[in-house]
Write a protein that holds these residues in place. Structure first.
Motif, short mmCIF file in Angstrom:
data_model
loop_
_atom_site.label_atom_id
_atom_site.label_comp_id
_atom_site.label_asym_id
_atom_site.label_seq_id
_atom_site.Cartn_x
_atom_site.Cartn_y
_atom_site.Cartn_z
N VAL A 1 -11.14 6.53 -1.14
CA VAL A 1 -9.84 6.41 -2.02
C VAL A 1 -8.69 6.88 -1.15
CG1 VAL A 1 -9.02 6.92 -4.30
CG2 VAL A 1 -11.37 6.56 -3.89
N LEU A 2 -7.77 6.10 -1.45
CA LEU A 2 -6.58 6.55 -0.37
C LEU A 2 -5.45 7.01 -1.57
CD1 LEU A 2 -4.95 6.27 2.22
CD2 LEU A 2 -4.08 4.29 1.34
N HIS A 3 -4.98 8.23 -1.25
CA HIS A 3 -4.11 8.99 -1.82
C HIS A 3 -2.55 9.01 -0.94
CE1 HIS A 3 -7.15 10.63 -4.74
NE2 HIS A 3 -7.80 10.62 -3.59
N ASP A 4 -1.50 9.32 -1.69
CA ASP A 4 -0.32 9.53 -0.67
C ASP A 4 -0.59 10.76 0.15
OD1 ASP A 4 3.20 10.05 -1.62
OD2 ASP A 4 2.30 8.91 0.14
N ASP A 5 -1.19 11.81 -0.29
CA ASP A 5 -1.20 13.17 0.48
C ASP A 5 -2.84 13.51 1.25
OD1 ASP A 5 -2.64 13.30 -1.89
OD2 ASP A 5 -1.84 15.43 -2.40
N GLY A 6 -3.48 12.43 0.91
CA GLY A 6 -5.06 12.42 1.79
C GLY A 6 -5.64 11.17 1.35
N PRO B 1 4.71 12.76 13.77
CA PRO B 1 4.30 14.22 13.58
C PRO B 1 4.73 14.95 12.54
CG PRO B 1 5.32 13.48 15.75
CD PRO B 1 5.61 12.47 14.96
N GLY B 2 3.76 15.94 11.89
CA GLY B 2 4.04 16.54 10.70
C GLY B 2 4.14 15.93 9.49
N LEU B 3 3.53 14.66 9.48
CA LEU B 3 3.37 13.78 8.19
C LEU B 3 2.50 14.46 7.33
CD1 LEU B 3 3.55 9.93 7.69
CD2 LEU B 3 1.49 11.00 6.86
N ARG B 4 2.95 14.71 5.80
CA ARG B 4 2.17 15.27 5.02
C ARG B 4 1.69 13.94 3.87
NH1 ARG B 4 1.59 20.53 4.86
NH2 ARG B 4 2.79 21.79 6.47
N ARG B 5 2.78 13.09 3.58
CA ARG B 5 2.44 12.07 2.80
C ARG B 5 2.81 10.61 3.44
NH1 ARG B 5 2.09 13.43 -2.70
NH2 ARG B 5 2.68 15.61 -3.07
N LEU B 6 2.00 9.81 3.11
CA LEU B 6 2.01 8.27 3.63
C LEU B 6 3.42 7.73 3.41
CD1 LEU B 6 -1.27 6.84 3.02
CD2 LEU B 6 -0.63 7.65 5.25
N SER B 7 3.74 8.12 2.23
CA SER B 7 5.21 7.44 1.79
C SER B 7 6.36 7.70 2.67
CB SER B 7 5.40 7.68 0.29
OG SER B 7 5.41 9.11 -0.03
N VAL C 1 0.99 -1.37 -0.08
CA VAL C 1 0.12 -0.07 -0.03
C VAL C 1 1.06 1.20 0.11
CG1 VAL C 1 -1.69 1.57 1.51
CG2 VAL C 1 -1.88 -1.09 1.11
N LEU C 2 1.92 1.18 0.87
CA LEU C 2 2.71 2.25 1.04
C LEU C 2 3.39 2.54 -0.38
CD1 LEU C 2 3.94 1.92 4.76
CD2 LEU C 2 2.31 3.61 3.85
N GLU C 3 4.00 1.39 -0.89
CA GLU C 3 4.74 1.71 -2.22
C GLU C 3 3.98 2.11 -3.35
OE1 GLU C 3 8.61 0.26 -1.02
OE2 GLU C 3 7.80 1.40 -2.77
N LEU C 4 2.72 1.67 -3.46
CA LEU C 4 1.53 2.10 -4.39
C LEU C 4 1.41 3.61 -4.61
CD1 LEU C 4 -0.76 -1.06 -4.59
CD2 LEU C 4 0.81 0.01 -6.31
N VAL C 5 0.98 4.21 -3.33
CA VAL C 5 0.70 5.59 -3.02
C VAL C 5 2.13 6.38 -3.38
CG1 VAL C 5 -1.25 5.19 -1.59
CG2 VAL C 5 0.86 5.51 -0.52
N LYS C 6 3.32 5.99 -3.03
CA LYS C 6 4.29 6.63 -3.13
C LYS C 6 4.77 6.81 -4.62
CE LYS C 6 9.32 6.64 -2.20
NZ LYS C 6 10.49 6.13 -1.50
#
Length: 638
Positions: free
Chosen positions: A556-561, A628-634, A540-545
């Protein structure tokens, strides 16, 4: 009955007891002997003439009915309308502390002179207690004693307005809460009397707001303004002015103690759970979640609350320590062996924290640590670390860490340590390398099989070669979706067991397993998580990255939201994309819920049993929230 409930035939402690019973619609505990004395007294012509009543031949019957044992009203055919009327009048008062003030007792105002006070005292002594009237006259004509009465009355309020307020308290006490035209002290004295109308059925949120408003108003008390209002009335009444401000300040200190007592009395009339809820909400509002200093009155209430809840918190803390020890002892038997203890540990800790929450918030606002919370939090943290370091139980370890972050958010020291621990677990989770020996150990750890069924048995198995059920097998790497969960059943409120569901499959099909045994269910899920879910989480993390989006139910999951659904009463629903700073997550009714912090109507609920990979999404988001401060899941892959 009126005579029996008077000070002529009942002591002050008895009257206080009767007052409590009446306000809470309980059966009156007036003794028959007291009623007989009242009946005899009513035969006295002088007493009858003074009370302006006439003896009623039916009185004994009515009295007997009013003190009948609980439960006889229905048997005797009490009408529903009478019960409804009683409920409607519950918040009305017969008298308050304000009505016992010398000004109210004699029916005089702060602007009446000495002659008027003496005349009214003589007149009232004909129908009221002579000694009480004499004391009231003495207090109001003695400049020193008069100050206490003035502070406890309505300084700065006109005589007509004061009379309306006193009458209004008896008719509609809660209706006086919003009168913003009153001076601070007079307003507080009125509101303190309103607290006497609070009963066991009062709404917790409303009462918390009432206490918060009241406490904030106490901060506005200005001794100089009170002194000015008092002296203005004294000039009109012909009494010497108060010259020393410290006299007013000393009286205000005593007055604030009375305010605290009035609120405590109101809280003590509530059920325990409601009392805790009121205190928590009141302190939360007053401190903005522990970030701001609370009014002095709130701090005083919390100090009293802490003393009164000390025994309960100590007993629950002892239970937590016992469960921690039991968990350590059972850890050697595997994760399934400690799950029950962790469940109980979470339940008891939540119960403990619900009572300690007001104290934690208050301590944080004062810049102090709540020692009991600090000690308990570190004990649970130590257990979580041992479960991972000594037994490799990352799921239960993360569960305890999540629990600490949720319940002890008001304890900065614990929050900081736990955040570091969570980061360390995530780092280990991603950086763990599997050597040949580790691979062999991993193979042994995920291998499991069990027979399911009573008469016709089928085998559910998992191993490095794949997962199998009823002759259908899936290689571990081919599995792309998993789901599981349990549903408890009951008949007429009696638990009849739990049905557990496990499903797994690839992009074309899946198989569903239903079973009754919790041990098989828990053990298999633990193996499935290690063998399949860890890989899916990384994918999941690799795909959104890589810029891909992933569908989870309606989201719907995005890297940034994540894209959620805005539910509309009229018209079609609307898809809304939220950043990670704009969402919140929670669990409800067997589902993992994600919602916007800015719009309550924007949310999705993903069933653990029916929606594929809900558990995977939940783990990803919980890991993200801990950074803390995470903006993207990747960024979790870094």
């Amino acid at each position: 009955m009126s005579l029996a409930l008077s000070e002529h035939l009942s002591s002050k402690p008895q009257l206080a007891k009767y007052s409590h019973e009446l306000r809470n619609q309980l059966t009156l505990s007036v003794q028959p002997a007291t009623l007989v004395q009242a009946q005899i007294a009513l035969k006295d012509p002088q007493l009858v003439a003074m009370l302006e009543v006439r003896p009623n031949d039916d009185a004994p019957k009515k009295v007997a009915a009013s003190v009948a044992p609980a439960g006889t009203a229905k048997a005797n055919g009490a009408s529903e309308s009478s019960l409804t009327e009683g409920a409607r009048l519950r918040t009305k008062l017969a008298s308050t502390v304000l009505h016992q003030n010398a000004f109210a007792l004699l029916g005089v105002s702060t602007r009446d002179d000495r002659r008027r006070i003496v005349a009214m005292a003589e007149e009232k002594s004909l129908t009221l207690d002579h000694d009480a009237c004499h004391k009231a006259r003495s207090d109001l004509t003695n400049p020193r004693n008069r100050l206490s009465c003035e502070i406890a009355w309505l300084p700065g309020v006109s005589p007509k307005k004061a009379s309306q307020l006193v009458d209004g308290i008896l008719q509609d006490p809660m209706g006086l809460r919003e009168d913003l035209s009153l001076p601070a002290l007079a307003h507080l004295n009125v509101l303190a009397s309103v607290f006497e109308s609070v009963d066991a059925a009062h709404d917790a949120e409303d009462l918390a707001d009432f206490i918060h408003v009241f406490a904030t108003l106490t901060e506005e008390l200005d001794p100089d303004e009170v002194l000015r209002d008092i002296n203005e009335d004294r000039v009109v009444a012909g009494f010497p002015e108060v010259r020393a401000l410290d006299q007013v300040e000393a009286e205000l200190v005593q007055r604030k103690r009375y305010y605290r007592s009035a609120i405590k009395d109101a809280l003590n009339r509530l059920p325990p759970k409601t009392l805790v809820k009121v205190m928590t909400q009141a302190v939360d509002m007053a401190t903005s979640g522990g970030d701001e200093h609370a009014p002095e009155l709130i701090d005083d209430l919390v100090d009293s609350y802490e003393v009164e809840t000390k025994d309960f918190l100590e007993k629950e803390e002892e239970n937590v320590h016992k469960l921690i020890k039991a968990t350590r002892d059972a850890a050697k038997s595997g994760e399934a062996g400690i799950k029950g203890y962790i469940d109980k540990l979470e339940l008891v800790t939540r119960n403990w924290d619900s009572v300690a929450q007001p104290i934690q918030l208050s301590s944080k606002a004062r810049g102090m640590e709540h020692e009991a919370s600090l000690g308990l939090g570190y004990e649970i943290r130590s257990l979580a670390i041992d479960l991972f370091n000594k037994h490799d139980m990352i799921n239960q370890s993360q569960r305890l860490m999540n629990l600490l972050q949720e319940l002890f958010a008001e304890i900065p020291d614990i929050t900081e340590r736990v955040e570091q621990d969570v980061d360390a677990l995530a780092d280990i989770f991603h950086k763990r390398k599997q050597s040949a020996a580790q691979r062999a150990e991993w193979d042994r750890e995920i291998t499991y099989s069990a027979e399911i069924g009573v008469i016709f048995k089928d085998t559910l198995s998992i191993s490095p070669s794949g997962v199998s059920w009823k002759g259908v097998s899936f290689p571990l790497d081919a599995i792309t979706r998993v789901r599981w969960g349990g549903v408890s059943h009951s008949v007429n409120g009696i638990p009849t067991g739990t049905t557990y569901t496990i499903a797994f499959g690839d992009g074309r099909s899946d198989v569903v397993v239903e079973l009754k045994k919790e041990q098989i269910y828990s053990t298999f899920i633990d193996k499935l998580w290690r063998a399949v879910c860890v890989r899916l989480l990384g994918q999941v993390l690799e795909l959104v990255k890589a810029g891909r989006t992933i569908q989870f139910g309606e989201s719907v999951l995005h890297d940034d939201g994540i894209t959620l659904v805005k539910h509309k009463f009229f018209g079609a629903n609307e898809n809304v994309k939220c950043s990670w700073e704009q969402i919140q997550i929670w669990n409800a009714d067997g589902s993992f819920c994600i919602g916007s912090t800015e719009d309550k109507k924007t949310n999705v609920a993903l069933s653990y049993i029916h929606n594929a990979n809900t558990h995977i999404l939940e783990q990803v988001l919980r890991m993200a929230f801990k950074k803390p401060g995470l903006r993207r899941l990747s960024e979790l892959l870094d």
